[in-house]
Design an enzyme around this catalytic site. Structure first.
Site, PDB file in Angstrom:
ATOM      1  N   ASP A  64       0.478  -1.538  -0.207  1.00  0.00           N
ATOM      2  CA  ASP A  64       0.057  -0.029   0.193  1.00  0.00           C
ATOM      3  C   ASP A  64       0.403   1.423   0.251  1.00  0.00           C
ATOM      4  O   ASP A  64       0.355   2.417   0.037  1.00  0.00           O
ATOM      5  CB  ASP A  64      -1.331  -0.155   1.380  1.00  0.00           C
ATOM      6  CG  ASP A  64      -0.235  -0.213   2.911  1.00  0.00           C
ATOM      7  OD1 ASP A  64       0.816  -0.705   1.872  1.00  0.00           O
ATOM      8  OD2 ASP A  64      -0.928   0.385   3.479  1.00  0.00           O
ATOM      9  N   HIS A 268      -3.432   8.102   7.033  1.00  0.00           N
ATOM     10  CA  HIS A 268      -3.105   6.042   7.263  1.00  0.00           C
ATOM     11  C   HIS A 268      -4.337   5.447   8.045  1.00  0.00           C
ATOM     12  O   HIS A 268      -3.994   5.190   8.294  1.00  0.00           O
ATOM     13  CB  HIS A 268      -1.421   5.706   7.818  1.00  0.00           C
ATOM     14  CG  HIS A 268      -1.513   4.243   7.401  1.00  0.00           C
ATOM     15  ND1 HIS A 268      -2.092   3.356   8.040  1.00  0.00           N
ATOM     16  CD2 HIS A 268      -1.180   3.635   6.220  1.00  0.00           C
ATOM     17  CE1 HIS A 268      -0.891   2.330   7.448  1.00  0.00           C
ATOM     18  NE2 HIS A 268      -0.714   2.580   6.310  1.00  0.00           N
TER      19      HIS A 268
END
Length: 301
Positions: A64, A268
């Site tokens: 990611d 995040h």
């Protein structure tokens, strides 16, 4: 200093959320930080010119944070890019990218330079006449670095009224802006502070994602203007944060408080939560100056 959030969510891309990637513009330099899946689409949506990106910083080799890199490199090639591209990331990133380029027979015609990182101590990885970039060693499940971007001190500003009152010739102006004193024709010494104004204070930006709560980074990021710190979980999942080596919103705020930073940007986020406002609410109980990263959002500092 401008920050554009291309993606700020953890783990997998979804219909309306993107994994980590952001663009920092500082002193007319454009730096791409992390390159999760879909980054090049987000660059287009945010009208950021591909040609301005010459330096890419990858924090770690979890998908990611870098699965979008091979696509971006390939698109640059299809657009007939000629400018060199520099990639800074953990040891192994060169092997990963070159394997994909080799097996697809898709070598770039532009220079592709890898600067692989292994040190567990903070080190300078990029420097020019305006900006310096250092690593911020983080503590995650794999080797991970954050990055500290710092403006260099600008030259001093001329006080034109003062300079003209001393009848100083223009050929000495650059020396004055560089901080030098001037000796007049009659032998008098004019100190620089009488001829100039202080420059605009240099700005700094620290990017910290992904990491467990880690006070070892505090001396590196002390008093930065802006800190982006991961906040994957809320306080209710503190045990999970520790297990997966991530941070909670409150832990990010504690780092910001102890480092005496000016502004904290949270990001995040785990997608398990219904609202990212909860991250801000929890962090504000510890540190007051909180901003929430959101995909497509730009901040000007």
């Amino acid at each position: 200093m401008n920050l554009t959030i291309l993606g700020c969510y953890a783990a997998t891309p979804r219909t309306f959320t993107n994994p980590t990637s952001q663009v920092l513009e500082i002193r007319n330099r454009l730096f791409l930080i992390d390159c999760g899946e879909g980054t090049q689409v987000q660059l287009r949506k945010n009208k950021i010119k591909f040609s301005k990106i010459n330096h890419v910083f990858i924090s770690h080799l979890h998908g990611d944070h870098f699965f979008g890199l091979i696509g971006l490199i390939s698109t640059f090639a299809l657009l007939n890019r000629t400018t060199d591209l520099h990639i800074y990331g953990p040891k192994g990133i060169k092997e990963i990218i070159n394997l994909q380029l080799r097996l697809s027979n898709s070598w770039t015609k532009y220079g592709l330079f890898f600067h692989e990182l292994e040190s567990k101590e903070s080190e300078v990885v990029f420097e020019d006449d305006k900006v310096i970039v250092k690593t911020i060693p983080l503590n995650h499940r794999v080797y991970t670095n954050g990055f500290l971007f710092q403006e260099k001190i600008r030259e001093r500003k001329l006080n034109l009224d003062a300079v003209q009152s001393y009848e100083i010739e223009k050929c000495y102006y650059q020396n004055i802006k560089n901080g030098k004193d001037i000796t007049l024709d009659d032998g008098r010494l004019v100190e620089n502070h009488k001829l100039t104004f202080d420059p605009v204070p240099p700005m700094s930006y620290a990017f910290c994602s992904d990491t467990v709560y880690n006070e070892n980074i505090i001396p590196i990021i002390k008093e930065v203007d802006v800190l982006y710190h991961e906040s994957t979980f809320l306080e209710s999942e503190e045990a999970l944060a520790e297990k997966t080596m991530h941070s909670t919103a409150k832990e990010a705020a504690r780092i910001a408080l102890k480092a005496n930073v000016q502004q904290l940007v949270l990001g995040h986020y785990s997608t398990r939560y219904d609202s990212i406002e909860l991250f801000k609410e929890q962090a504000e109980t510890i540190f007051p100056n909180i901003l929430l990263a959101e995909d497509g959002k730009s901040f000007e500092f």
